[in-house]
Scaffold this active site. Structure first.
Site, mmCIF file in Angstrom:
data_model
loop_
_atom_site.group_PDB
_atom_site.id
_atom_site.type_symbol
_atom_site.label_atom_id
_atom_site.label_comp_id
_atom_site.label_asym_id
_atom_site.label_seq_id
_atom_site.Cartn_x
_atom_site.Cartn_y
_atom_site.Cartn_z
ATOM 1 N N GLU A 260 1.005 -1.387 -0.041
ATOM 2 C CA GLU A 260 -0.035 -0.079 -0.004
ATOM 3 C C GLU A 260 1.016 1.352 0.052
ATOM 4 O O GLU A 260 1.422 1.934 1.083
ATOM 5 C CB GLU A 260 -0.975 -0.151 1.222
ATOM 6 N N CYS A 294 -2.574 9.086 2.041
ATOM 7 C CA CYS A 294 -2.209 8.437 0.863
ATOM 8 C C CYS A 294 -3.414 8.872 -0.356
ATOM 9 O O CYS A 294 -3.242 8.664 -1.354
ATOM 10 C CB CYS A 294 -2.210 6.973 0.881
HETATM 11 P P1 NAD Z 1 7.905 5.200 4.991
HETATM 12 O O1 NAD Z 1 8.310 4.359 3.704
HETATM 13 O O2 NAD Z 1 8.900 6.243 5.540
HETATM 14 O O3 NAD Z 1 7.658 4.381 6.199
HETATM 15 C C1 NAD Z 1 6.735 3.191 6.285
HETATM 16 C C2 NAD Z 1 7.032 2.101 7.255
HETATM 17 O O4 NAD Z 1 8.213 1.379 6.461
HETATM 18 C C3 NAD Z 1 7.771 2.622 8.657
HETATM 19 O O5 NAD Z 1 7.459 1.890 9.677
HETATM 20 C C4 NAD Z 1 9.034 2.377 8.299
HETATM 21 O O6 NAD Z 1 9.889 2.219 9.527
HETATM 22 C C5 NAD Z 1 9.282 1.234 7.451
HETATM 23 N N1 NAD Z 1 10.505 0.781 6.801
HETATM 24 C C6 NAD Z 1 11.350 1.805 5.999
HETATM 25 N N2 NAD Z 1 12.340 0.979 5.539
HETATM 26 C C7 NAD Z 1 12.190 -0.231 5.847
HETATM 27 C C8 NAD Z 1 12.913 -1.485 5.034
HETATM 28 N N3 NAD Z 1 14.186 -1.255 4.638
HETATM 29 N N4 NAD Z 1 12.253 -2.675 5.690
HETATM 30 C C9 NAD Z 1 11.255 -2.480 6.340
HETATM 31 N N5 NAD Z 1 10.672 -1.537 6.757
HETATM 32 C C10 NAD Z 1 11.069 -0.203 6.446
HETATM 33 O O7 NAD Z 1 6.363 5.875 5.017
HETATM 34 P P2 NAD Z 1 5.845 7.053 5.749
HETATM 35 O O8 NAD Z 1 6.545 8.278 5.659
HETATM 36 O O9 NAD Z 1 5.784 6.554 7.247
HETATM 37 O O10 NAD Z 1 4.450 6.978 5.289
HETATM 38 C C11 NAD Z 1 3.863 7.780 4.217
HETATM 39 C C12 NAD Z 1 3.728 7.053 2.892
HETATM 40 O O11 NAD Z 1 2.984 6.012 3.036
HETATM 41 C C13 NAD Z 1 3.289 7.901 1.712
HETATM 42 O O12 NAD Z 1 3.957 7.577 0.417
HETATM 43 C C14 NAD Z 1 1.909 7.432 1.633
HETATM 44 O O13 NAD Z 1 1.127 7.747 0.245
HETATM 45 C C15 NAD Z 1 1.899 5.865 2.033
HETATM 46 N N6 NAD Z 1 1.003 5.346 2.756
HETATM 47 C C16 NAD Z 1 0.088 4.518 1.635
HETATM 48 C C17 NAD Z 1 -1.141 4.125 2.095
HETATM 49 C C18 NAD Z 1 -1.919 3.122 0.879
HETATM 50 O O14 NAD Z 1 -2.670 2.447 1.569
HETATM 51 N N7 NAD Z 1 -1.723 3.009 -0.229
HETATM 52 C C19 NAD Z 1 -1.636 4.191 3.029
HETATM 53 C C20 NAD Z 1 -0.944 5.238 4.159
HETATM 54 C C21 NAD Z 1 0.319 5.563 3.782
#
Ligand code: NAD
Length: 506
Positions: A260, A294
């Site tokens: 997502e 998102c």
């Molecule tokens: P992010 O990618 O910085 O972090 C998301 C999660 O991934 C965090 O828990 C982070 O610690 C983890 N993470 C980071 N690197 C990783 C790795 N190497 N291995 C495993 N986990 C790792 O995102 P964010 O800033 O927290 O959220 C914003 C983003 O999320 C936006 O792009 C938004 O559109 C997206 N989002 C999408 C949806 C959807 O349903 N499509 C819903 C909510 C947010």
């Protein structure tokens, strides 16, 4: 420590892992700061590799008992978790606002979404239906049945610090899977509070560690989950950069994923639309959660003949938006989650200007004593061209691009011409425009609405998007099937051994 934190069991310093109860963790301290003014709300001692291993061991052990527990009984446990959330809705919603920065009503709405999801999962627990197929062989019966999959890893983003966990976890749980959750490092306290409620219900029902928690950096703890062969499915919500890492790591070991990822959602207004409704949807879509959903409305596509008047009304409405403490009910917009989000937005504003975009409203950081902590920005409206590279990217902030078009075909072409494919909508009173938008030559997104904005989905539908949004589907409809393994079964009661396709062998 404010009352609602005490009510949720948040301490000044908390442990960052739970498997059948929180235990002493040994990793570095993570300070959770409120984006409102930068103060430290509380601290969390993160999990080390050894702590992670403990959580996995205890969680995996719970699978044996959980998978053989009848699904409606599993649903009963989820029902009780839903009740526990109801009892703490006010406090938990306030914590979401305090730690993440969304306004009070949105924080409450996020917890309500968890409660709705629990209700949905309880009903689903009695409907994990399989199929019976017609066999081509006499006196054979073919069927398809669904079995629990195993440990499900949930990695969540900061912007929905609790709801997205519930979309995955409640379905995984009724399907017979244990869950390990790694929340965003921006919102560890929301996770601690939810886990405390859950631990109590699981213990009362004799199923400790069916849902467990591990807090730590994505690059270490998160990556460990991606590489862990004991986890057959990773559901990850976050940026595209993170999604790519998940996809590659999971593919290497043939694990399933639900991705997502980012959106770049457009709201189309035709000249026959109810403009009052469209305007209100744009405001909620672009400014709600300070543009950090998102599904936030990022592109406003206006038919040329209405562009001028609509933009004037929009700018006037933006001028009336009250920005400030998200827990104060008079405010409609809170802070961004972190200073880094502010600098990302300012970098985007610079790129917008360089690429020929015209700032119609906002565009600046908000500073001064009314805006402590460094996370405040003006919601921003930009007149843009659809071919500007910045317009094709997701800037996770309240920046709205206004783009003019002529006719429904051009509107749909512009709407689809971005790498992401999450949410989309059209405002029109014309049946043929609406039908075209929803047809195979219409929107290419996972979500397509008519006279409903891009932001704010109900849990009853399958939620997710196409293209670089990752293709995952969560919450309603038949999303539950992803958390189970499908088995095709054939029973032969004929007393003979006919082969399929009429083959005779030997
Ligand atoms: P992010 O990618 O910085 O972090 C998301 C999660 O991934 C965090 O828990 C982070 O610690 C983890 N993470 C980071 N690197 C990783 C790795 N190497 N291995 C495993 N986990 C790792 O995102 P964010 O800033 O927290 O959220 C914003 C983003 O999320 C936006 O792009 C938004 O559109 C997206 N989002 C999408 C949806 C959807 O349903 N499509 C819903 C909510 C947010």
């Amino acid at each position: 420590m404010v009352d609602f934190l005490r009510e949720l069991g948040i301490e000044a310093e908390n442990f960052g892992a739970s498997a059948g109860g929180f235990f002493e963790t040994h990793g570095p301290i993570l300070e959770s700061r409120s984006p409102t003014d930068g103060h430290v709300i509380a601290k969390v001692k993160q999990a080390t590799a050894e702590d992670y291993e403990h959580v996995m061991k205890v969680g995996m052990a719970s699978f044996e008992k959980w998978r053989t527990t009848p699904a409606p009984r599993r649903g009963e446990v989820v029902r009780q978790i839903g009740h526990a959330l109801r009892a703490k809705k006010e406090a938990l919603g306030k914590l979401v606002s305090l730690e993440m920065g969304k306004i009070y009503v949105e924080g409450q709405g996020e917890v309500q979404e968890m409660i709705d999801m629990a209700d949905f999962a309880v009903g689903q627990s009695r409907q994990l239906y399989g199929l019976i197929m017609q066999s081509e062989r006499k006196f054979h019966r073919m069927s398809e049945t669904w079995h629990p999959l195993g440990m499900v890893g949930v990695i969540s983003a900061f912007n929905f610090p609790v709801a997205v966990w519930s979309w995955n976890t409640f379905l995984a749980a009724i399907c017979g899977d244990p869950v390990i959750w790694k929340p965003s490092s921006f919102t560890p306290l929301c996770a601690v509070a939810v886990q405390k409620l859950v631990d109590q219900v699981l213990a009362d029902n004799g199923f400790p560690a069916v849902m467990s928690l591990v807090i730590g950096p994505g690059s270490s703890v998160g990556q460990r989950m991606l590489d862990d062969r004991r986890i057959p499915m990773i559901s990850a919500t976050g940026s595209n950069q993170m999604g790519e890492r998940v996809a590659v790591a999971a593919a290497k070991r043939y694990a399933r994923t639900i991705l997502e990822l980012g959106g770049n959602n457009a709201l189309i207004v035709m000249n026959d639309a109810n403009q009052d409704m469209a305007l209100r949807s744009v405001l909620f879509g672009a400014i709600g959660t300070a543009g950090q959903r998102c599904t936030s409305t990022r592109r406003l596509l206006l038919e040329k003949s209405i562009e001028k008047g609509f933009v004037e009304r929009l700018v006037n409405a933006y001028k009336q938006i009250k920005i400030g403490d998200p827990l104060d009910p008079k405010n409609l917009m809170g802070p961004l989650v972190d200073k880094s989000a502010v600098s990302d937005m300012m970098t985007a504003i610079k790129a917008i200007k360089e690429q020929g975009g015209e700032i119609l409203y906002g565009g600046k950081e908000l500073t001064g004593p009314a805006y402590p902590g460094g996370c405040w920005v003006e919601p921003t409206i930009v007149r843009a061209r659809p071919d500007m590279p910045i317009v094709k990217q997701e800037t996770f902030a309240p920046v709205l691009y206004v783009i003019a078009f002529s006719g429904i075909e051009e509107a749909i072409r512009i709407q689809n011409d971005v790498p992401q494919g999450l949410s989309s909508c059209i405002y029109t009173e014309s049946m043929s425009h609406a039908e075209r938008f929803l047809s195979m030559v219409g929107s290419d997104c996972g979500i397509a609405n008519v006279n409903v904005g891009t932001s704010g989905a109900e849990i009853g539908g399958a939620f997710g998007g196409e293209k670089e949004t990752g293709g995952g589907r969560e919450a309603g409809s038949d999303s539950w099937k992803q958390y189970m393994r499908r088995q095709t079964q054939t029973i032969n009661w004929s007393g003979e051994l006919p082969l399929a396709q009429g083959i005779t062998f030997g």
